[in-house]
Design a protein around this motif. Structure first.
Motif, PDB file in Angstrom:
ATOM      1  N   PHE A  82       0.685  -1.226  -0.070  1.00  0.00           N
ATOM      2  CA  PHE A  82       0.043  -0.103  -0.116  1.00  0.00           C
ATOM      3  C   PHE A  82       0.622   1.456  -0.071  1.00  0.00           C
ATOM      4  CE2 PHE A  82      -3.606  -2.900   2.045  1.00  0.00           C
ATOM      5  CZ  PHE A  82      -3.961  -3.018   0.823  1.00  0.00           C
ATOM      6  N   GLY A  83       2.377   1.204  -0.202  1.00  0.00           N
ATOM      7  CA  GLY A  83       2.960   2.267  -0.381  1.00  0.00           C
ATOM      8  C   GLY A  83       3.402   3.107   0.916  1.00  0.00           C
ATOM      9  N   ARG A  84       3.028   2.749   2.009  1.00  0.00           N
ATOM     10  CA  ARG A  84       3.063   3.421   3.234  1.00  0.00           C
ATOM     11  C   ARG A  84       2.633   2.438   4.591  1.00  0.00           C
ATOM     12  NH1 ARG A  84       0.607   8.944   2.842  1.00  0.00           N
ATOM     13  NH2 ARG A  84       0.752   8.906   5.264  1.00  0.00           N
ATOM     14  N   LEU A  85       3.187   2.860   5.784  1.00  0.00           N
ATOM     15  CA  LEU A  85       2.288   2.319   7.146  1.00  0.00           C
ATOM     16  C   LEU A  85       2.440   3.400   8.083  1.00  0.00           C
ATOM     17  CD1 LEU A  85       1.314  -0.218   8.600  1.00  0.00           C
ATOM     18  CD2 LEU A  85       3.500  -0.663   9.136  1.00  0.00           C
ATOM     19  N   ASP A  86       1.172   3.847   8.572  1.00  0.00           N
ATOM     20  CA  ASP A  86       0.928   4.720   9.465  1.00  0.00           C
ATOM     21  C   ASP A  86       0.416   4.294  10.837  1.00  0.00           C
ATOM     22  OD1 ASP A  86       0.937   7.004   7.451  1.00  0.00           O
ATOM     23  OD2 ASP A  86      -0.495   5.598   6.432  1.00  0.00           O
ATOM     24  N   ILE A  87      -0.082   2.994  10.713  1.00  0.00           N
ATOM     25  CA  ILE A  87      -0.708   2.637  12.328  1.00  0.00           C
ATOM     26  C   ILE A  87      -0.268   1.212  12.336  1.00  0.00           C
ATOM     27  CG2 ILE A  87      -2.807   2.573  13.374  1.00  0.00           C
ATOM     28  CD1 ILE A  87      -4.150   4.519  11.473  1.00  0.00           C
ATOM     29  N   LEU A  88       0.137   0.796  13.465  1.00  0.00           N
ATOM     30  CA  LEU A  88       0.404  -0.474  13.968  1.00  0.00           C
ATOM     31  C   LEU A  88      -0.466  -0.679  15.104  1.00  0.00           C
ATOM     32  CD1 LEU A  88       1.801  -3.354  13.967  1.00  0.00           C
ATOM     33  CD2 LEU A  88       3.480  -2.044  15.318  1.00  0.00           C
ATOM     34  N   VAL A  89      -1.297  -1.728  14.893  1.00  0.00           N
ATOM     35  CA  VAL A  89      -2.009  -2.185  16.235  1.00  0.00           C
ATOM     36  C   VAL A  89      -1.563  -3.569  16.743  1.00  0.00           C
ATOM     37  CG1 VAL A  89      -4.389  -2.608  17.326  1.00  0.00           C
ATOM     38  CG2 VAL A  89      -4.047  -0.936  15.683  1.00  0.00           C
ATOM     39  N   ASN A  90      -1.092  -3.729  17.844  1.00  0.00           N
ATOM     40  CA  ASN A  90      -0.489  -5.045  18.477  1.00  0.00           C
ATOM     41  C   ASN A  90      -1.430  -5.656  18.832  1.00  0.00           C
ATOM     42  OD1 ASN A  90       2.385  -4.775  17.505  1.00  0.00           O
ATOM     43  ND2 ASN A  90       2.690  -3.314  18.826  1.00  0.00           N
ATOM     44  N   ASN A  91      -2.386  -6.349  18.282  1.00  0.00           N
ATOM     45  CA  ASN A  91      -3.389  -7.134  18.927  1.00  0.00           C
ATOM     46  C   ASN A  91      -3.282  -8.542  19.213  1.00  0.00           C
ATOM     47  OD1 ASN A  91      -6.635  -7.514  19.461  1.00  0.00           O
ATOM     48  ND2 ASN A  91      -6.166  -8.794  17.782  1.00  0.00           N
ATOM     49  N   ALA A  92      -2.388  -9.293  18.418  1.00  0.00           N
ATOM     50  CA  ALA A  92      -2.410 -10.667  18.608  1.00  0.00           C
ATOM     51  C   ALA A  92      -1.919 -11.100  19.952  1.00  0.00           C
ATOM     52  CB  ALA A  92      -1.211 -11.347  17.531  1.00  0.00           C
ATOM     53  N   GLY A  93      -2.403 -12.147  20.507  1.00  0.00           N
ATOM     54  CA  GLY A  93      -2.201 -12.633  21.975  1.00  0.00           C
ATOM     55  C   GLY A  93      -2.386 -14.147  22.170  1.00  0.00           C
ATOM     56  N   VAL A  94      -1.762 -14.652  22.854  1.00  0.00           N
ATOM     57  CA  VAL A  94      -2.248 -15.938  23.479  1.00  0.00           C
ATOM     58  C   VAL A  94      -2.417 -16.006  25.147  1.00  0.00           C
ATOM     59  CG1 VAL A  94      -0.979 -17.267  21.869  1.00  0.00           C
ATOM     60  CG2 VAL A  94       0.180 -16.693  23.925  1.00  0.00           C
ATOM     61  N   PHE A  95      -3.251 -16.881  25.407  1.00  0.00           N
ATOM     62  CA  PHE A  95      -3.847 -16.872  26.939  1.00  0.00           C
ATOM     63  C   PHE A  95      -3.533 -17.894  27.471  1.00  0.00           C
ATOM     64  CE2 PHE A  95      -7.844 -16.772  29.514  1.00  0.00           C
ATOM     65  CZ  PHE A  95      -7.357 -15.886  30.527  1.00  0.00           C
ATOM     66  N   HIS A  96      -2.632 -18.337  28.122  1.00  0.00           N
ATOM     67  CA  HIS A  96      -2.249 -19.716  28.724  1.00  0.00           C
ATOM     68  C   HIS A  96      -2.489 -19.366  30.448  1.00  0.00           C
ATOM     69  CE1 HIS A  96      -0.756 -21.966  25.435  1.00  0.00           C
ATOM     70  NE2 HIS A  96       0.098 -21.199  25.165  1.00  0.00           N
ATOM     71  N   VAL A  97      -3.510 -20.290  30.933  1.00  0.00           N
ATOM     72  CA  VAL A  97      -3.577 -20.017  32.374  1.00  0.00           C
ATOM     73  C   VAL A  97      -3.405 -21.374  33.159  1.00  0.00           C
ATOM     74  CG1 VAL A  97      -5.333 -18.018  31.967  1.00  0.00           C
ATOM     75  CG2 VAL A  97      -6.226 -20.584  32.260  1.00  0.00           C
ATOM     76  N   GLY A  98      -3.002 -21.223  34.337  1.00  0.00           N
ATOM     77  CA  GLY A  98      -2.927 -22.487  35.173  1.00  0.00           C
ATOM     78  C   GLY A  98      -1.943 -22.321  36.525  1.00  0.00           C
ATOM     79  N   PRO A  99      -1.893 -23.208  37.280  1.00  0.00           N
ATOM     80  CA  PRO A  99      -1.282 -23.045  38.546  1.00  0.00           C
ATOM     81  C   PRO A  99       0.260 -23.027  37.865  1.00  0.00           C
ATOM     82  CG  PRO A  99      -2.786 -24.575  38.597  1.00  0.00           C
ATOM     83  CD  PRO A  99      -2.984 -24.504  37.158  1.00  0.00           C
ATOM     84  N   LEU A 100       1.117 -22.267  38.774  1.00  0.00           N
ATOM     85  CA  LEU A 100       2.521 -22.008  38.615  1.00  0.00           C
ATOM     86  C   LEU A 100       3.225 -23.618  38.506  1.00  0.00           C
ATOM     87  CD1 LEU A 100       5.048 -20.317  38.634  1.00  0.00           C
ATOM     88  CD2 LEU A 100       5.064 -20.560  40.933  1.00  0.00           C
ATOM     89  N   ASP A 101       3.149 -24.539  39.263  1.00  0.00           N
ATOM     90  CA  ASP A 101       3.638 -25.623  39.169  1.00  0.00           C
ATOM     91  C   ASP A 101       3.380 -26.441  38.031  1.00  0.00           C
ATOM     92  OD1 ASP A 101       4.389 -25.105  41.757  1.00  0.00           O
ATOM     93  OD2 ASP A 101       2.905 -26.202  42.863  1.00  0.00           O
ATOM     94  N   ASP A 102       2.058 -26.276  37.297  1.00  0.00           N
ATOM     95  CA  ASP A 102       1.803 -26.800  36.122  1.00  0.00           C
ATOM     96  C   ASP A 102       2.319 -26.384  34.941  1.00  0.00           C
ATOM     97  OD1 ASP A 102       0.539 -28.497  37.951  1.00  0.00           O
ATOM     98  OD2 ASP A 102      -1.392 -28.067  37.435  1.00  0.00           O
ATOM     99  N   MET A 103       2.773 -25.292  34.934  1.00  0.00           N
ATOM    100  CA  MET A 103       2.909 -24.426  33.637  1.00  0.00           C
ATOM    101  C   MET A 103       4.225 -24.852  33.011  1.00  0.00           C
ATOM    102  SD  MET A 103       1.464 -22.167  32.043  1.00  0.00           S
ATOM    103  CE  MET A 103       0.370 -21.264  33.386  1.00  0.00           C
TER     104      MET A 103
END
Length: 247
Positions: A82-103
């Motif tokens: 598109f000849g330029r870039l003006d806006i970056l939205v960092n949206n991608a993410g992952v959601f890992h949840v759980g007890p510390l001992d099991d991570m």
């Protein structure tokens, strides 16, 4: 509603949920839009086609945000197409949840790769193309960066809290170059991954002051404000769009 006329925006993880809502809102305000996806090619192309039908240009690019080379290539492809870039939205993410001992180490590594390293990598790649001034970098954080109300959120909360430091540091560094850097912390938001009628939704909604989930479009509205001319004097900020979750 053409405040972003002539601008080009890249949204990582833009095939669904908040990412798709942001893509639609920025296109509605005049921006040509590029979105990345990892696996949901059909959904990503549906988003792109809907944006094209509205009269804007759009492109869906496959890129795993955990892969720095693929992510950098996606940013460069957006600018080249598109000849330029003006806006970056960092949206991608992952959601890992759980007890510390099991991570597991693999879960830790992927969470940090996608939620922390990827926004930094994409920002580094994007700012090279924001040489006209007026660039915008906006990251999507989380309400649990400040208030982890359930056990098992330590890894995810840590990854989103890291974005606060990144936002402040990049805002200071990139301000002289005409680029603003901000962070939006959504509260509970009605998406496929976290539906407002899910098994724990009533409890989660009860943690907000308004007693409900957000619509993804409500998060996108704040992103659009930061991306547009009215957001030009906002930088280094963490903005909570969480219905009072962290009040």
């Amino acid at each position: 509603m053409n405040r972003l006329e002539g601008k080009v925006a890249l949204i990582t993880g833009g095939s669904r949920g908040i990412g798709a809502a942001v893509a639609f809102r920025l296109a509605e305000e005049g921006a040509d839009t590029v979105l990345t996806y990892e696996n949901s090619a059909e959904r990503a192309n549906e988003v792109a086609e809907r944006i094209k039908a509205s009269g804007r240009r759009a492109l869906a690019v496959r890129a795993d945000s955990a892969d720095p080379e693929a992510l950098t290539a996606a940013v460069d492809e957006a600018a080249a197409t598109f000849g330029r870039l003006d806006i970056l939205v960092n949206n991608a993410g992952v959601f890992h949840v759980g007890p510390l001992d099991d991570m597991e180490p693999a879960e830790i590594d992927r969470t940090l790769a996608v939620n922390v390293r990827a926004p930094f990598t994409a920002s580094k790649a994007a700012v090279r193309h924001m040489d006209r001034g007026g660039g915008r970098i906006i990251s999507i954080g989380s309400n649990v960066a400040e208030r982890a109300v359930f056990p098992g959120l330590a890894l995810y909360s840590m990854s989103k809290t890291a974005l606060v430091g990144m936002t402040k540091g990049l805002a200071r560094e990139l301000g002289p170059r005409g680029v603003t850097v901000n962070l939006v912390h959504p509260g509970p938001t009605d998406t496929d991954a976290n539906p407002a009628d899910g098994p724990n939704a009533e409890t989660i909604a009860g943690f907000t002051a308004v007693g409900r989930y957000a619509e993804a479009a409500e998060i996108a509205a704040t992103v659009a404000h930061l991306a547009g001319p009215d957001g030009a004097y906002i930088t280094g900020a963490s903005i909570h769009v969480d219905g009072g979750f962290t009040a």
